[in-house]
Design an enzyme around this catalytic site. Sequence first.
Site, PDB file in Angstrom:
ATOM      1  N   SER A 116      -8.153 -21.633 -19.074  1.00  9.62           N
ATOM      2  CA  SER A 116      -7.720 -20.276 -18.721  1.00  9.62           C
ATOM      3  C   SER A 116      -6.576 -19.775 -19.586  1.00  9.62           C
ATOM      4  O   SER A 116      -6.292 -18.580 -19.603  1.00  9.62           O
ATOM      5  CB  SER A 116      -7.287 -20.226 -17.250  1.00  9.62           C
ATOM      6  OG  SER A 116      -6.214 -21.126 -17.018  1.00  9.62           O
ATOM      7  N   HIS A 137     -14.581 -18.719 -20.832  1.00  9.67           N
ATOM      8  CA  HIS A 137     -13.752 -18.792 -19.631  1.00  9.67           C
ATOM      9  C   HIS A 137     -14.388 -18.028 -18.474  1.00  9.67           C
ATOM     10  O   HIS A 137     -14.408 -16.797 -18.460  1.00  9.67           O
ATOM     11  CB  HIS A 137     -12.346 -18.236 -19.913  1.00  9.67           C
ATOM     12  CG  HIS A 137     -11.451 -18.249 -18.720  1.00  9.67           C
ATOM     13  ND1 HIS A 137     -10.601 -17.214 -18.419  1.00  9.67           N
ATOM     14  CD2 HIS A 137     -11.287 -19.169 -17.726  1.00  9.67           C
ATOM     15  CE1 HIS A 137      -9.947 -17.502 -17.314  1.00  9.67           C
ATOM     16  NE2 HIS A 137     -10.348 -18.680 -16.874  1.00  9.67           N
ATOM     17  N   GLU A 149     -14.826 -14.506 -20.234  1.00 10.94           N
ATOM     18  CA  GLU A 149     -14.110 -14.231 -21.479  1.00 10.94           C
ATOM     19  C   GLU A 149     -14.627 -15.173 -22.565  1.00 10.94           C
ATOM     20  O   GLU A 149     -14.704 -16.385 -22.350  1.00 10.94           O
ATOM     21  CB  GLU A 149     -12.603 -14.448 -21.300  1.00 10.94           C
ATOM     22  CG  GLU A 149     -11.947 -13.451 -20.359  1.00 10.94           C
ATOM     23  CD  GLU A 149     -10.476 -13.751 -20.121  1.00 10.94           C
ATOM     24  OE1 GLU A 149      -9.692 -12.800 -19.970  1.00 10.94           O
ATOM     25  OE2 GLU A 149     -10.104 -14.947 -20.064  1.00 10.94           O
ATOM     26  N   ASN A 187      -5.433 -13.297 -17.680  1.00  7.96           N
ATOM     27  CA  ASN A 187      -4.218 -14.023 -17.297  1.00  7.96           C
ATOM     28  C   ASN A 187      -2.975 -13.537 -18.027  1.00  7.96           C
ATOM     29  O   ASN A 187      -1.858 -13.890 -17.645  1.00  7.96           O
ATOM     30  CB  ASN A 187      -4.416 -15.522 -17.514  1.00  7.96           C
ATOM     31  CG  ASN A 187      -5.159 -16.158 -16.362  1.00  7.96           C
ATOM     32  OD1 ASN A 187      -4.940 -15.816 -15.205  1.00  7.96           O
ATOM     33  ND2 ASN A 187      -6.056 -17.073 -16.660  1.00  7.96           N
TER      34      ASN A 187
END
Length: 374
Positions: A116, A137, A149, A187
Amino acid sequence: MKIGIIGSGAMGSGIAQVAAQSGNDVVLCDTRTEALDKSKAGLSQTLIKLVEKGKLTQEAATQLDNRIQYSIDLKEMAGCDLIIEAIVENLEVKKTLFANLEAIVSEQCILASNTSSLSITAIASSCQKPERVLGIHFFNPAPLMPLVEIIPALQTSIELPEKIKVLLESWNKVPVMAKDTPGFIVNRVARPFYGEALRIFEEGIADIATIDAAMKDLGFKMGPFELMDLIGNDVNYAVTESVFSAMYFDQRYRPSITQKRMTEAGWLGRKSGRGYYGYNNQTAPPQPQDNPQLRAAISNRILTMLINEAYDALYLGIASAEDLDTAMTKGVNYPKGLIEWGKEIGLENCRNSMAELYSFYQEDRYRCSVGLRG
């Protein structure tokens, strides 16, 4: 296409289900037999529920189950065309795994990490053929969350990301392309949702329930403290620390002492029975203040910081405007994409809000992004 998944935790098991449900043969590998047994039992229960709800026929569920092979032997990855690791978030452990995989798989096998926030380029550096390595991801729970992702390393071959995008679309996922920078899209861009909420709480401006209510007033399905309790304070804090360190201690990503103390106390949220809220049903949930002006000020501050972060990511080429907005709506269920939201509010209004915050605090944390100013 034969898919290898390494790590049979919640994420690895979910990715295995997604791949098998799309017709792929899957090898799910873990070093622990008990973890594989738990994964297999969990999938069986999931399939029973899907059949009961009419989302899968019994025949389709049986076929899906039969496509997944469970193994503790990494050598079972030998015949795979694509391997996705979903193991512990430790760079050295991942690099060792990828180096070991190269001795097992064919030269054509694609190696991917579900990390992540760790550097895909650093992971790829452990390989003899780093051009075959990239980040893929998924978001938890992988069978339900549409966003994935795709993160090319510096060494990744030019054509590989597009090839993976086509594959993921065939799995009914929504892929976005992200530059290999700390936190990738979600994130990174989402950090102010938690960080600014914690800052407002620490300053005594409002209580937890009121801050959560303020963001739900904007259309967010969960407030930041509710979401941190769902994710787990330990997990959310670890990601924040990782991004903060990787961004050379940029104050925009500074972790919160409050969240650190919650983690130290073991008040991790839903999974521990106590977090910012209690989950033992013995106490009534706290009620937010009925103060529209306060709630509007809170939501404007957090949203402005989110928009500023999104425009900074756009300016730095982390992703396209379309992929940035898709990532936040499909990955964390934001009511609107932040690039488009900024335009709706008016970029001049966003700039003015950032200027007010910086004028008051005089902290680098509140600097207005060049992307928002431009």
